[in-house]
Design a protein around this motif. Structure first.
Motif, PDB file in Angstrom:
ATOM      1  N   LYS A 105     -18.356   0.844  -9.097  1.00  0.00           N
ATOM      2  CA  LYS A 105     -17.721  -0.201  -8.315  1.00  0.00           C
ATOM      3  C   LYS A 105     -16.397  -0.634  -8.926  1.00  0.00           C
ATOM      4  CE  LYS A 105     -22.204  -1.959  -6.821  1.00  0.00           C
ATOM      5  NZ  LYS A 105     -23.145  -3.110  -6.842  1.00  0.00           N
ATOM      6  N   SER A 106     -16.196  -0.290 -10.198  1.00  0.00           N
ATOM      7  CA  SER A 106     -14.957  -0.636 -10.872  1.00  0.00           C
ATOM      8  C   SER A 106     -14.784   0.328 -12.023  1.00  0.00           C
ATOM      9  CB  SER A 106     -15.013  -2.079 -11.389  1.00  0.00           C
ATOM     10  OG  SER A 106     -15.876  -2.171 -12.504  1.00  0.00           O
ATOM     11  N   ARG A 107     -13.716   0.149 -12.788  1.00  0.00           N
ATOM     12  CA  ARG A 107     -13.494   0.984 -13.958  1.00  0.00           C
ATOM     13  C   ARG A 107     -14.249   0.479 -15.178  1.00  0.00           C
ATOM     14  NH1 ARG A 107      -6.974   2.341 -13.569  1.00  0.00           N
ATOM     15  NH2 ARG A 107      -7.072   3.454 -11.567  1.00  0.00           N
ATOM     16  N   ASN A 108     -14.963  -0.600 -15.040  1.00  0.00           N
ATOM     17  CA  ASN A 108     -15.722  -1.159 -16.145  1.00  0.00           C
ATOM     18  C   ASN A 108     -17.060  -0.435 -16.260  1.00  0.00           C
ATOM     19  OD1 ASN A 108     -13.787  -3.113 -16.820  1.00  0.00           O
ATOM     20  ND2 ASN A 108     -14.514  -4.443 -15.180  1.00  0.00           N
ATOM     21  N   ILE A 109     -17.142   0.479 -17.215  1.00  0.00           N
ATOM     22  CA  ILE A 109     -18.358   1.258 -17.415  1.00  0.00           C
ATOM     23  C   ILE A 109     -18.772   1.160 -18.871  1.00  0.00           C
ATOM     24  CG2 ILE A 109     -17.811   2.856 -15.536  1.00  0.00           C
ATOM     25  CD1 ILE A 109     -16.949   4.882 -17.706  1.00  0.00           C
ATOM     26  N   SER A 110     -20.028   1.493 -19.118  1.00  0.00           N
ATOM     27  CA  SER A 110     -20.541   1.595 -20.477  1.00  0.00           C
ATOM     28  C   SER A 110     -20.942   3.034 -20.722  1.00  0.00           C
ATOM     29  CB  SER A 110     -21.751   0.672 -20.677  1.00  0.00           C
ATOM     30  OG  SER A 110     -21.370  -0.680 -20.603  1.00  0.00           O
ATOM     31  N   LEU A 111     -20.544   3.570 -21.866  1.00  0.00           N
ATOM     32  CA  LEU A 111     -20.860   4.942 -22.235  1.00  0.00           C
ATOM     33  C   LEU A 111     -21.821   4.937 -23.409  1.00  0.00           C
ATOM     34  CD1 LEU A 111     -20.390   8.045 -22.128  1.00  0.00           C
ATOM     35  CD2 LEU A 111     -18.463   7.663 -23.714  1.00  0.00           C
ATOM     36  N   PRO A 128     -28.554  -2.178 -14.971  1.00  0.00           N
ATOM     37  CA  PRO A 128     -27.243  -1.549 -14.783  1.00  0.00           C
ATOM     38  C   PRO A 128     -27.359  -0.315 -13.893  1.00  0.00           C
ATOM     39  CG  PRO A 128     -27.669  -2.001 -17.108  1.00  0.00           C
ATOM     40  CD  PRO A 128     -28.960  -2.215 -16.384  1.00  0.00           C
ATOM     41  N   ALA A 129     -26.387  -0.132 -13.025  1.00  0.00           N
ATOM     42  CA  ALA A 129     -26.370   1.076 -12.196  1.00  0.00           C
ATOM     43  C   ALA A 129     -26.120   2.297 -13.069  1.00  0.00           C
ATOM     44  CB  ALA A 129     -25.285   0.960 -11.130  1.00  0.00           C
ATOM     45  N   VAL A 130     -26.774   3.389 -12.726  1.00  0.00           N
ATOM     46  CA  VAL A 130     -26.579   4.664 -13.413  1.00  0.00           C
ATOM     47  C   VAL A 130     -25.524   5.461 -12.660  1.00  0.00           C
ATOM     48  CG1 VAL A 130     -27.659   6.822 -14.138  1.00  0.00           C
ATOM     49  CG2 VAL A 130     -28.970   4.684 -14.221  1.00  0.00           C
ATOM     50  N   TYR A 131     -24.446   5.836 -13.345  1.00  0.00           N
ATOM     51  CA  TYR A 131     -23.380   6.601 -12.716  1.00  0.00           C
ATOM     52  C   TYR A 131     -23.468   8.090 -13.032  1.00  0.00           C
ATOM     53  CZ  TYR A 131     -21.232   2.025 -11.916  1.00  0.00           C
ATOM     54  OH  TYR A 131     -20.984   0.737 -11.517  1.00  0.00           O
ATOM     55  N   HIS A 132     -23.894   8.430 -14.248  1.00  0.00           N
ATOM     56  CA  HIS A 132     -23.867   9.843 -14.626  1.00  0.00           C
ATOM     57  C   HIS A 132     -24.613  10.037 -15.945  1.00  0.00           C
ATOM     58  CE1 HIS A 132     -22.154  13.896 -14.374  1.00  0.00           C
ATOM     59  NE2 HIS A 132     -21.923  13.826 -15.664  1.00  0.00           N
ATOM     60  N   TYR A 133     -25.259  11.173 -16.091  1.00  0.00           N
ATOM     61  CA  TYR A 133     -25.804  11.566 -17.386  1.00  0.00           C
ATOM     62  C   TYR A 133     -25.658  13.064 -17.530  1.00  0.00           C
ATOM     63  CZ  TYR A 133     -29.965  13.040 -14.801  1.00  0.00           C
ATOM     64  OH  TYR A 133     -30.819  13.654 -13.923  1.00  0.00           O
ATOM     65  N   ASP A 134     -25.590  13.545 -18.761  1.00  0.00           N
ATOM     66  CA  ASP A 134     -25.405  14.975 -18.983  1.00  0.00           C
ATOM     67  C   ASP A 134     -25.764  15.309 -20.421  1.00  0.00           C
ATOM     68  OD1 ASP A 134     -24.821  17.586 -18.422  1.00  0.00           O
ATOM     69  OD2 ASP A 134     -22.737  17.237 -17.840  1.00  0.00           O
ATOM     70  N   GLU A 135     -25.967  16.579 -20.662  1.00  0.00           N
ATOM     71  CA  GLU A 135     -26.142  17.102 -22.011  1.00  0.00           C
ATOM     72  C   GLU A 135     -25.583  18.509 -22.018  1.00  0.00           C
ATOM     73  OE1 GLU A 135     -30.761  18.657 -21.723  1.00  0.00           O
ATOM     74  OE2 GLU A 135     -30.366  16.606 -22.364  1.00  0.00           O
ATOM     75  N   ASN A 136     -25.031  18.956 -23.163  1.00  0.00           N
ATOM     76  CA  ASN A 136     -24.425  20.279 -23.217  1.00  0.00           C
ATOM     77  C   ASN A 136     -25.193  21.194 -24.154  1.00  0.00           C
ATOM     78  OD1 ASN A 136     -23.596  19.681 -25.865  1.00  0.00           O
ATOM     79  ND2 ASN A 136     -21.597  18.914 -25.199  1.00  0.00           N
ATOM     80  N   GLU A 137     -24.736  22.433 -24.220  1.00  0.00           N
ATOM     81  CA  GLU A 137     -25.440  23.440 -25.008  1.00  0.00           C
ATOM     82  C   GLU A 137     -25.360  23.158 -26.507  1.00  0.00           C
ATOM     83  OE1 GLU A 137     -23.847  27.188 -23.897  1.00  0.00           O
ATOM     84  OE2 GLU A 137     -24.720  27.167 -21.871  1.00  0.00           O
ATOM     85  N   ASP A 188     -25.085  17.704 -27.544  1.00  0.00           N
ATOM     86  CA  ASP A 188     -24.537  16.372 -27.290  1.00  0.00           C
ATOM     87  C   ASP A 188     -25.028  15.873 -25.937  1.00  0.00           C
ATOM     88  OD1 ASP A 188     -22.994  16.444 -29.657  1.00  0.00           O
ATOM     89  OD2 ASP A 188     -21.507  17.678 -28.627  1.00  0.00           O
ATOM     90  N   ALA A 189     -25.152  14.556 -25.814  1.00  0.00           N
ATOM     91  CA  ALA A 189     -25.614  13.974 -24.544  1.00  0.00           C
ATOM     92  C   ALA A 189     -24.942  12.635 -24.339  1.00  0.00           C
ATOM     93  CB  ALA A 189     -27.134  13.808 -24.553  1.00  0.00           C
ATOM     94  N   TRP A 190     -24.810  12.254 -23.075  1.00  0.00           N
ATOM     95  CA  TRP A 190     -24.203  10.972 -22.768  1.00  0.00           C
ATOM     96  C   TRP A 190     -24.726  10.423 -21.448  1.00  0.00           C
ATOM     97  CZ3 TRP A 190     -21.752  15.617 -23.292  1.00  0.00           C
ATOM     98  CH2 TRP A 190     -21.235  16.213 -22.138  1.00  0.00           C
ATOM     99  N   LEU A 191     -24.602   9.126 -21.321  1.00  0.00           N
ATOM    100  CA  LEU A 191     -25.071   8.405 -20.142  1.00  0.00           C
ATOM    101  C   LEU A 191     -24.005   7.375 -19.791  1.00  0.00           C
ATOM    102  CD1 LEU A 191     -27.395   7.570 -18.140  1.00  0.00           C
ATOM    103  CD2 LEU A 191     -28.219   6.062 -19.957  1.00  0.00           C
ATOM    104  N   ILE A 192     -23.569   7.367 -18.536  1.00  0.00           N
ATOM    105  CA  ILE A 192     -22.548   6.425 -18.077  1.00  0.00           C
ATOM    106  C   ILE A 192     -23.219   5.402 -17.172  1.00  0.00           C
ATOM    107  CG2 ILE A 192     -20.367   6.125 -16.853  1.00  0.00           C
ATOM    108  CD1 ILE A 192     -19.696   9.014 -17.572  1.00  0.00           C
TER     109      ILE A 192
END
Length: 263
Positions: free
Chosen positions: A9-15, A45-54, A57-61
């Motif tokens: 909804k805005s650019r204010n996100i938590s990583l 909090p709304a979940v915008y994105h999550y991922d993990e790589n080979e 590393d992993a992250w959640l926005i």
């Protein structure tokens, strides 16, 4: 790449990010937040994105929640809205995917018996972990496994299944703007709602009006005080396994009244 579940909804996100987490670490958190949000009872909090790589590393926005000032109204709303979340029952007990408590993997299954689930999927894995690490020996071990063998004597079977936060210590809720409480960092499953309530009382407790508001909207059964230590036992075992013997005496205090070393 994992799909975005909702547009920011805005650019204010938590990583949130971490290196070499267990597989599906953030996926489990994201799904838990979405399940709570879908109850339309309490904010997360709304979940915008999550991922993990080979590389591991992993992250959640997540949606960034501007900090509010906790007030009596905030904690009263927290109690009321948690009660409303707990009133949305499930048809069985457990969960259909692995989750985590801290970074400890919790295997899960779904079934008709609350006692079986709590014994086999919650208490037993923590006891086995403690045993393997040398933290469960002698009388402590005898008492613990005596308790497992007789758990149905003290925990009522199938008294209703609720969606639980699963890790409801005092640091896993925040005050947002407008006296609005938010739940964060869930480890969800379906079980006895008294397990969530028991953990809120383990390390200092929540304000009194939290419990008063909860009680008004979803009264606690008479047996709550009897089972509370047995539900707190799980979280004490987790702390024993993560932080060590400083939690051993608390584990022993729970085990002693319920169990015997005979046999």
């Amino acid at each position: 790449m994992k799909p975005i579940t909702s547009k920011p909804k805005s650019r204010n996100i938590s990583l949130k990010e971490t290196g070499t987490p267990p597989p599906y670490f953030f996926q489990a958190e994201a799904r838990g937040l979405e399940l709570i949000r879908e109850t339309e009872t309490i904010h997360v909090p709304a979940v915008y994105h999550y991922d993990e790589n080979e590389q591991g590393d992993a992250w959640l926005i997540l949606e960034h929640i501007p900090a509010g000032t906790p007030s009596s109204l905030t904690t009263s709303r927290l109690g009321e809205r948690l009660a409303r979340m707990h009133s949305q029952g499930g048809e069985s007990y457990g969960f259909d995917q692995p989750t985590f408590v801290g970074e400890i993997l919790q295997k899960n299954s779904m079934g008709p018996s609350w006692v079986d689930y709590y014994r086999d999927e919650r208490l037993l894995p923590q006891l086995r972990r403690a045993e393997a690490d040398g933290k469960l020996q002698g009388d402590r071990r005898k008492r613990a496994f005596h308790l497992l063998d007789n758990l149905d004597k003290w925990i009522p079977e199938n008294r209703g299944s609720s969606l639980l936060h699963g890790d409801l210590w005092g640091g896993n809720w925040i005050a947002g703007p407008g006296d609005t409480p938010y739940l964060i960092d869930p480890s969800v499953f379906y079980g006895d709602r008294l397990m969530d309530l028991s953990f809120t009382e383990l390390f200092g407790g929540y304000p009194r009006n939290f419990y008063e508001a909860y009680q008004e909207h979803f009264p606690l059964p008479d047996y709550y005080e009897e089972v509370k230590p047995l539900y707190q036992l799980f979280y004490l075992l987790v702390h024993l396994n993560i932080f060590g013997e400083s939690y051993g005496s608390a584990v022993d205090r729970v085990l002693r009244p319920y169990t015997s070393t005979k046999g």
